[in-house]
Design an enzyme around this catalytic site. Structure first.
Site, mmCIF file in Angstrom:
data_model
loop_
_atom_site.group_PDB
_atom_site.id
_atom_site.type_symbol
_atom_site.label_atom_id
_atom_site.label_comp_id
_atom_site.label_asym_id
_atom_site.label_seq_id
_atom_site.Cartn_x
_atom_site.Cartn_y
_atom_site.Cartn_z
ATOM 1 N N ILE A 10 1.369 -1.121 -0.277
ATOM 2 C CA ILE A 10 -0.389 0.019 0.092
ATOM 3 C C ILE A 10 0.498 1.187 -0.079
ATOM 4 O O ILE A 10 0.513 1.948 -0.567
ATOM 5 C CB ILE A 10 -1.243 -0.111 1.341
ATOM 6 N N GLY A 27 7.193 3.390 2.763
ATOM 7 C CA GLY A 27 7.995 4.985 3.547
ATOM 8 C C GLY A 27 9.422 4.658 3.775
ATOM 9 O O GLY A 27 9.935 3.394 3.491
ATOM 10 N N ASP A 76 3.029 13.497 15.249
ATOM 11 C CA ASP A 76 2.831 13.555 14.075
ATOM 12 C C ASP A 76 2.053 13.417 13.194
ATOM 13 O O ASP A 76 1.448 13.026 12.167
ATOM 14 C CB ASP A 76 4.103 12.007 13.155
ATOM 15 N N ASP A 85 -0.331 6.237 12.040
ATOM 16 C CA ASP A 85 0.970 6.150 12.049
ATOM 17 C C ASP A 85 1.131 6.815 13.536
ATOM 18 O O ASP A 85 1.762 7.946 14.230
ATOM 19 C CB ASP A 85 1.435 7.027 10.863
HETATM 20 N N1 LIG Z 1 -4.494 0.431 8.767
HETATM 21 C C1 LIG Z 1 -4.418 1.457 7.220
HETATM 22 N N2 LIG Z 1 -5.181 0.337 6.148
HETATM 23 C C2 LIG Z 1 -5.058 0.723 5.206
HETATM 24 N N3 LIG Z 1 -3.793 2.290 4.888
HETATM 25 C C3 LIG Z 1 -2.593 2.260 6.306
HETATM 26 C C4 LIG Z 1 -3.370 1.547 7.285
HETATM 27 N N4 LIG Z 1 -2.317 2.337 7.712
HETATM 28 C C5 LIG Z 1 -1.254 3.243 7.058
HETATM 29 N N5 LIG Z 1 -1.743 2.393 5.805
HETATM 30 C C6 LIG Z 1 -1.885 3.554 4.527
HETATM 31 O O1 LIG Z 1 -0.508 3.710 4.519
HETATM 32 C C7 LIG Z 1 0.591 4.973 4.336
HETATM 33 C C8 LIG Z 1 1.940 4.525 5.611
HETATM 34 O O2 LIG Z 1 1.523 4.557 6.561
HETATM 35 P P1 LIG Z 1 2.107 4.883 8.347
HETATM 36 O O3 LIG Z 1 1.777 6.324 7.582
HETATM 37 O O4 LIG Z 1 1.750 4.645 8.912
HETATM 38 O O5 LIG Z 1 3.615 5.411 8.104
HETATM 39 P P2 LIG Z 1 4.882 5.467 7.420
HETATM 40 O O6 LIG Z 1 4.407 7.298 7.741
HETATM 41 O O7 LIG Z 1 4.923 5.040 5.903
HETATM 42 O O8 LIG Z 1 6.175 5.893 7.981
HETATM 43 P P3 LIG Z 1 7.236 6.339 7.858
HETATM 44 O O9 LIG Z 1 7.483 8.007 9.396
HETATM 45 O O10 LIG Z 1 8.235 5.577 7.369
HETATM 46 O O11 LIG Z 1 6.824 7.171 6.459
HETATM 47 C C9 LIG Z 1 -0.807 5.691 5.378
HETATM 48 O O12 LIG Z 1 -0.692 7.125 4.350
HETATM 49 C C10 LIG Z 1 -2.226 4.705 4.612
HETATM 50 O O13 LIG Z 1 -2.408 5.055 2.651
HETATM 51 MG MG LIG Z 2 2.753 7.666 7.456
#
Ligand SMILES: Nc1ncnc2c1ncn2[C@@H]1O[C@H](COP(=O)(O)OP(=O)(O)OP(=O)(O)O)[C@@H](O)[C@H]1O
Ligand SMILES: [Mg+2]
Length: 259
Positions: free
Chosen positions: A54, A57, A189, A206
Site C-alpha cells: 500500500i 515509507g 506526527d 501512524d
Molecule cells: N490500517 C491501514 N489501512 C489502510 N491503509 C493504511 C493503514 N495504515 C497505513 N496505511 C497506508 O499506508 C501509508 C503509510 O502508513 P503510515 O503513515 O502508518 O507509515 P509511514 O508514514 O510509512 O511511516 P514513515 O514515517 O516511515 O513514512 C498511509 O498513508 C496509508 O496510505
Molecule cells: Mg505516515
C-alpha cells in the site's frame, strides 16, 4: 534430510507473500527475523497472505494482507535494513513504558512495533477513530484495514480532502483533546498525511512516535502537531492560527470525562 535455513526462509516468503515482486525484494528491506515473525502471525491465524504494497515509507512498508478467515488486514513492517534508528531513539527514550529495552537496532525496532500497537490501544480506548490494533510480532504490526469493501485503501487528507472543513476541525480538535486527556498521549506526527479519509470520516494513523504526556519533549511535540494542523486548515481555506487551535483544544480538554 533437514531443510537448510536459507531454503526454509525462501519457502516461507513464497508461502506468505503472493506477489512475486515483493517476494524478490523482501530480503533487501527485511531480515530473516521478519520472515519468522510472519510465520508466527500465520501460525496464529492472523495472516494468510500478504497481497501487495500500500505504501513504502522511510521507516516502514504497509501492505494489504488477508487473514485466515479472508478478512482484509493492514500489515505495517518496520524496515530492519535501511531504517534510521537514531530518530526512533528520541521518541523511545523518556517513555517510561520502554525504559528497560536494549538499544541495539533490532531491540529498538521491535519495541517500535510494540509501541505503535500500545499507542493504538490507548487511542482507541480514548474513543478516537484509528485502525483497530490486532497484533504485533517482532517488527510487524497487524491492524484493521482502512478502506472500502473492495479492498481499496483509504487515501489521506493530502490526497483526498474531507470536504466539510468545519466538521473536520471539530473532529480533529476533539480527537487531540481526547488523546491528551484520556489516553495521556501526544501523537507527535499529526498532519494531513497521517489522517485518512474513509467516506468522509477522519481516521488517525501512524501512531508509533506517539509519546506519553510525561515525556520530556511532549509539550514541544504537542505544539508542533497543532501547528501542522493549523497550517493545513489555513491552506485549505479555513484559516486557523496555532493559538486559536490550542485554545479550542484546551476548551475541549476541560470537557473530557475525569479518569
Ligand atoms: N490500517 C491501514 N489501512 C489502510 N491503509 C493504511 C493503514 N495504515 C497505513 N496505511 C497506508 O499506508 C501509508 C503509510 O502508513 P503510515 O503513515 O502508518 O507509515 P509511514 O508514514 O510509512 O511511516 P514513515 O514515517 O516511515 O513514512 C498511509 O498513508 C496509508 O496510505
Ligand atoms: Mg505516515
Amino acid at each position: 534430510m533437514k531443510e537448510g535455513a536459507e531454503n526454509q526462509y525462501a519457502r516461507m516468503i513464497k508461502e506468505y507473500i503472493s506477489e512475486e515482486k515483493i517476494q524478490k525484494t523482501f530480503n533487501q528491506v527485511f531480515d530473516h527475523e521478519t520472515i519468522l515473525g510472519l510465520h508466527e502471525l500465520a501460525e496464529k491465524g492472523m495472516l494468510e497472505k500478504i497481497e501487495h504494497v500500500i505504501s513504502t515509507g522511510k521507516e516502514a512498508q504497509v501492505f494489504r494482507a488477508i487473514d485466515v478467515a479472508g478478512n482484509f488486514r493492514a500489515i505495517k513492517i518496520y524496515k530492519t535494513k535501511t531504517a534510521t534508528f537514531r530518530q526512533m531513539e528520541q521518541y523511545i527514550q523518556g517513555d517510561m513504558r520502554f525504559e528497560k529495552i536494549k538499544h541495539d537496532p533490532r531491540s529498538l525496532i521491535n519495541a517500535w512495533a510494540r509501541k505503535e500497537f500500545k499507542n493504538l490501544e490507548l487511542i482507541q480506548a480514548a474513543e478516537v477513530r484509528c485502525p483497530h490494533p490486532l497484533g504485533f510480532q517482532k517488527n510487524i504490526l497487524i491492524m484493521e484495514f482502512i478502506g472500502d469493501e473492495k479492498g481499496n485503501p483509504a487515501l489521506n487528507l493530502k490526497e483526498n480532502p474531507i470536504t466539510d472543513l468545519e466538521l473536520l476541525y471539530d473532529t480533529v480538535t476533539e480527537y487531540v483533546a481526547r488523546m491528551v486527556e484520556r489516553a495521556n498521549l501526544v501523537h507527535a506526527d499529526l498532519s494531513e498525511y497521517n489522517i485518512l479519509n474513509l467516506h468522509q470520516e477522519a481516521i488517525i494513523i501512524d501512531c508509533g512516535q506517539g509519546v506519553l504526556k510525561s515525556h520530556p519533549e511532549a509539550k514541544t511535540f504537542y505544539e508542533r502537531d497543532v501547528q501542522n494542523l493549523a497550517n493545513y486548515f489555513t491552506k485549505m481555506g479555513y484559516p486557523k492560527t496555532q493559538e486559536e487551535m490550542l485554545k479550542k483544544i484546551k476548551e475541549k480538554r476541560e470537557k473530557q470525562p475525569k479518569r
